[in-house]
Design a protein around this motif. Structure first.
Motif, PDB file in Angstrom:
ATOM      1  N   VAL A 119     -53.575 -53.276 -26.629  1.00  9.81           N
ATOM      2  CA  VAL A 119     -52.318 -53.815 -27.130  1.00  9.81           C
ATOM      3  C   VAL A 119     -51.205 -52.799 -26.916  1.00  9.81           C
ATOM      4  CG1 VAL A 119     -51.091 -54.653 -29.159  1.00  9.81           C
ATOM      5  CG2 VAL A 119     -53.511 -55.228 -28.836  1.00  9.81           C
ATOM      6  N   HIS A 120     -50.162 -53.229 -26.239  1.00  8.73           N
ATOM      7  CA  HIS A 120     -48.963 -52.407 -26.033  1.00  8.73           C
ATOM      8  C   HIS A 120     -47.909 -52.916 -27.009  1.00  8.73           C
ATOM      9  CE1 HIS A 120     -50.592 -50.529 -22.361  1.00  8.73           C
ATOM     10  NE2 HIS A 120     -51.250 -51.663 -22.288  1.00  8.73           N
ATOM     11  N   LEU A 121     -47.824 -52.226 -28.129  1.00 11.63           N
ATOM     12  CA  LEU A 121     -47.050 -52.674 -29.279  1.00 11.63           C
ATOM     13  C   LEU A 121     -45.631 -52.120 -29.189  1.00 11.63           C
ATOM     14  CD1 LEU A 121     -48.039 -54.319 -31.793  1.00 11.63           C
ATOM     15  CD2 LEU A 121     -48.231 -52.123 -32.974  1.00 11.63           C
ATOM     16  N   THR A 122     -44.632 -53.003 -29.264  1.00 12.10           N
ATOM     17  CA  THR A 122     -43.253 -52.537 -29.195  1.00 12.10           C
ATOM     18  C   THR A 122     -42.446 -53.031 -30.384  1.00 12.10           C
ATOM     19  OG1 THR A 122     -42.187 -54.390 -28.028  1.00 12.10           O
ATOM     20  CG2 THR A 122     -43.433 -52.811 -26.686  1.00 12.10           C
ATOM     21  N   GLY A 123     -41.383 -52.299 -30.672  1.00  9.98           N
ATOM     22  CA  GLY A 123     -40.468 -52.641 -31.750  1.00  9.98           C
ATOM     23  C   GLY A 123     -39.367 -51.599 -31.788  1.00  9.98           C
ATOM     24  N   ARG A 124     -38.515 -51.694 -32.777  1.00 13.31           N
ATOM     25  CA  ARG A 124     -37.362 -50.782 -32.862  1.00 13.31           C
ATOM     26  C   ARG A 124     -37.635 -49.539 -33.689  1.00 13.31           C
ATOM     27  NH1 ARG A 124     -31.914 -54.502 -33.609  1.00 13.31           N
ATOM     28  NH2 ARG A 124     -32.131 -55.733 -31.688  1.00 13.31           N
ATOM     29  N   ARG A 125     -38.685 -49.581 -34.523  1.00 13.93           N
ATOM     30  CA  ARG A 125     -38.932 -48.452 -35.443  1.00 13.93           C
ATOM     31  C   ARG A 125     -40.326 -47.876 -35.196  1.00 13.93           C
ATOM     32  NH1 ARG A 125     -39.332 -50.507 -40.560  1.00 13.93           N
ATOM     33  NH2 ARG A 125     -39.677 -52.579 -39.699  1.00 13.93           N
ATOM     34  N   LEU A 126     -40.350 -46.625 -34.738  1.00 15.47           N
ATOM     35  CA  LEU A 126     -41.614 -45.997 -34.372  1.00 15.47           C
ATOM     36  C   LEU A 126     -42.542 -45.852 -35.575  1.00 15.47           C
ATOM     37  CD1 LEU A 126     -43.334 -44.704 -32.182  1.00 15.47           C
ATOM     38  CD2 LEU A 126     -42.223 -42.510 -32.685  1.00 15.47           C
ATOM     39  N   THR A 127     -42.002 -45.491 -36.739  1.00 18.18           N
ATOM     40  CA  THR A 127     -42.840 -45.317 -37.923  1.00 18.18           C
ATOM     41  C   THR A 127     -43.586 -46.603 -38.269  1.00 18.18           C
ATOM     42  OG1 THR A 127     -41.322 -43.655 -38.822  1.00 18.18           O
ATOM     43  CG2 THR A 127     -42.870 -44.673 -40.356  1.00 18.18           C
ATOM     44  N   ALA A 128     -42.868 -47.724 -38.228  1.00 19.61           N
ATOM     45  CA  ALA A 128     -43.501 -49.011 -38.523  1.00 19.61           C
ATOM     46  C   ALA A 128     -44.520 -49.392 -37.455  1.00 19.61           C
ATOM     47  CB  ALA A 128     -42.427 -50.097 -38.646  1.00 19.61           C
ATOM     48  N   LEU A 129     -44.220 -49.095 -36.191  1.00 21.68           N
ATOM     49  CA  LEU A 129     -45.166 -49.363 -35.109  1.00 21.68           C
ATOM     50  C   LEU A 129     -46.458 -48.583 -35.305  1.00 21.68           C
ATOM     51  CD1 LEU A 129     -42.797 -49.279 -31.997  1.00 21.68           C
ATOM     52  CD2 LEU A 129     -44.113 -51.260 -32.770  1.00 21.68           C
ATOM     53  N   GLU A 130     -46.314 -47.330 -35.654  1.00 16.99           N
ATOM     54  CA  GLU A 130     -47.499 -46.484 -35.834  1.00 16.99           C
ATOM     55  C   GLU A 130     -48.345 -46.943 -37.013  1.00 16.99           C
ATOM     56  OE1 GLU A 130     -48.829 -44.449 -33.894  1.00 16.99           O
ATOM     57  OE2 GLU A 130     -47.218 -44.300 -32.417  1.00 16.99           O
ATOM     58  N   ALA A 131     -47.718 -47.533 -38.027  1.00 18.36           N
ATOM     59  CA  ALA A 131     -48.487 -48.058 -39.161  1.00 18.36           C
ATOM     60  C   ALA A 131     -49.383 -49.215 -38.714  1.00 18.36           C
ATOM     61  CB  ALA A 131     -47.537 -48.511 -40.268  1.00 18.36           C
ATOM     62  N   VAL A 132     -48.842 -50.118 -37.904  1.00 17.29           N
ATOM     63  CA  VAL A 132     -49.661 -51.222 -37.383  1.00 17.29           C
ATOM     64  C   VAL A 132     -50.710 -50.692 -36.419  1.00 17.29           C
ATOM     65  CG1 VAL A 132     -49.640 -53.393 -36.093  1.00 17.29           C
ATOM     66  CG2 VAL A 132     -47.754 -52.851 -37.652  1.00 17.29           C
ATOM     67  N   ALA A 133     -50.314 -49.716 -35.591  1.00 14.86           N
ATOM     68  CA  ALA A 133     -51.259 -49.131 -34.643  1.00 14.86           C
ATOM     69  C   ALA A 133     -52.428 -48.476 -35.366  1.00 14.86           C
ATOM     70  CB  ALA A 133     -50.545 -48.114 -33.758  1.00 14.86           C
ATOM     71  N   ALA A 134     -52.148 -47.856 -36.508  1.00 10.62           N
ATOM     72  CA  ALA A 134     -53.211 -47.212 -37.282  1.00 10.62           C
ATOM     73  C   ALA A 134     -54.227 -48.249 -37.772  1.00 10.62           C
ATOM     74  CB  ALA A 134     -52.615 -46.457 -38.461  1.00 10.62           C
ATOM     75  N   GLU A 135     -53.753 -49.416 -38.174  1.00 12.47           N
ATOM     76  CA  GLU A 135     -54.671 -50.492 -38.582  1.00 12.47           C
ATOM     77  C   GLU A 135     -55.576 -50.902 -37.428  1.00 12.47           C
ATOM     78  OE1 GLU A 135     -53.306 -53.770 -41.209  1.00 12.47           O
ATOM     79  OE2 GLU A 135     -51.305 -53.018 -40.716  1.00 12.47           O
ATOM     80  N   ILE A 136     -54.982 -51.028 -36.244  1.00 12.21           N
ATOM     81  CA  ILE A 136     -55.757 -51.424 -35.074  1.00 12.21           C
ATOM     82  C   ILE A 136     -56.800 -50.370 -34.739  1.00 12.21           C
ATOM     83  CG2 ILE A 136     -55.611 -51.859 -32.582  1.00 12.21           C
ATOM     84  CD1 ILE A 136     -52.845 -53.109 -33.124  1.00 12.21           C
ATOM     85  N   ARG A 137     -56.399 -49.118 -34.754  1.00 15.87           N
ATOM     86  CA  ARG A 137     -57.341 -48.031 -34.443  1.00 15.87           C
ATOM     87  C   ARG A 137     -58.443 -47.937 -35.484  1.00 15.87           C
ATOM     88  NH1 ARG A 137     -52.182 -45.022 -33.336  1.00 15.87           N
ATOM     89  NH2 ARG A 137     -51.858 -45.183 -31.067  1.00 15.87           N
ATOM     90  N   ASP A 138     -58.103 -48.181 -36.751  1.00 19.07           N
ATOM     91  CA  ASP A 138     -59.110 -48.140 -37.811  1.00 19.07           C
ATOM     92  C   ASP A 138     -60.194 -49.180 -37.588  1.00 19.07           C
ATOM     93  OD1 ASP A 138     -57.846 -46.071 -39.086  1.00 19.07           O
ATOM     94  OD2 ASP A 138     -56.870 -47.318 -40.611  1.00 19.07           O
TER      95      ASP A 138
END
Length: 253
Positions: free
Chosen positions: A32-51
């Motif tokens: 998944v190549h996740l994009t958005g305007r706020r990196l902090t919020a993106l990384e929070a969703v990315a952390a769920e995926i990685r978990d």
């Protein structure tokens, strides 16, 4: 896994629908190549995926900016080797609850203009890569495939914007089908989980959404992610120019 080896770009990946689809894709093996305007919020969703053991990349991209969208799509194609799925879940504008007869032009046209711009730019950037591959899926969310207008709740230009997206999907399917590219919409009657708890109108909106269904429940985030993964998989290879109905019977096809 349905999407093993696939690369999926998600615009608006920090919103509730973007997150639900991102998790669904990752569970089925996509990167998944996740994009958005706020990196902090993106990384929070990315952390769920990685978990959950999924594969994800993040990038700050304004999905209304042509240069940013094109540059990011080019980078994904070059580094990952393909763009197999493009999904745009960015917010199009507020729903004000004002009758059209009383609404200002600025408020009415905001979701329409945003939908036209972001959907055109993101699908175009992906399609250019998908044409080279001879395959790909453009996934859309919302809209009612030309069915009845919304009653009893004023949503301004939003419903008009959804009609625009439906028409764009059909045209993309027609033009890109010969290149092996599919265009599909997930048709929803509303996702109750996406309504903020602090919304003063939440109970009334939930009652309206659920009350229109045959199953007496609305689609959930898990439903959205699961159906999205199927729609973008090779199992759905013959589905294009179509809406997949996840309204729980609110709309009868």
């Amino acid at each position: 896994m349905l999407l093993q080896g696939k690369n999926a770009i998600i615009y608006g990946g920090t919103g509730p629908i973007g997150r639900a689809v991102a998790l669904g894709f990752a569970r089925e093996g996509a990167t998944v190549h996740l994009t958005g305007r706020r990196l902090t919020a993106l990384e929070a969703v990315a952390a769920e995926i990685r978990d959950e053991g999924g594969s994800v990349r993040t990038a700050v991209v304004d999905a209304l900016d042509a240069e940013q969208i094109t540059a990011h799509a080019d980078r994904v194609a070059a580094s990952a080797g393909s763009i197999d799925i493009s999904f745009n879940a960015i917010g199009l504008g507020d729903i004000h609850g004002t009758p059209l007869a009383e609404m200002s032009l600025e408020v009415f046209e905001r979701p329409v203009v945003n939908a036209a711009r972001t959907m055109f730019l993101t699908t175009q950037a992906a399609a250019r890569q998908m044409i080279k591959q001879g395959s790909g899926v453009l996934l859309f969310f919302g809209g009612d495939d030309g069915h009845d207008p919304i009653r009893d709740y004023y949503i301004g230009g939003f419903q008009v914007a959804m009609g625009l997206v439906d028409t764009l999907r059909r045209q993309l399917a027609a033009e890109l089908g010969p290149h092996g590219i599919r265009a599909v919409t997930l048709q929803t009657g509303g996702i109750v989980e996406a309504i903020p708890a602090e919304d003063a109108s939440r109970d009334a909106i939930v009652d309206m959404i659920v009350g229109q269904t045959m199953l007496k429940r609305a689609a959930t985030f898990d439903d959205v992610g699961n159906v999205a993964a199927f729609a973008c998989s090779d199992k759905a290879a013959s589905i294009t120019a179509a809406s997949i109905n996840i309204t729980a019977g609110a709309v009868a096809d």
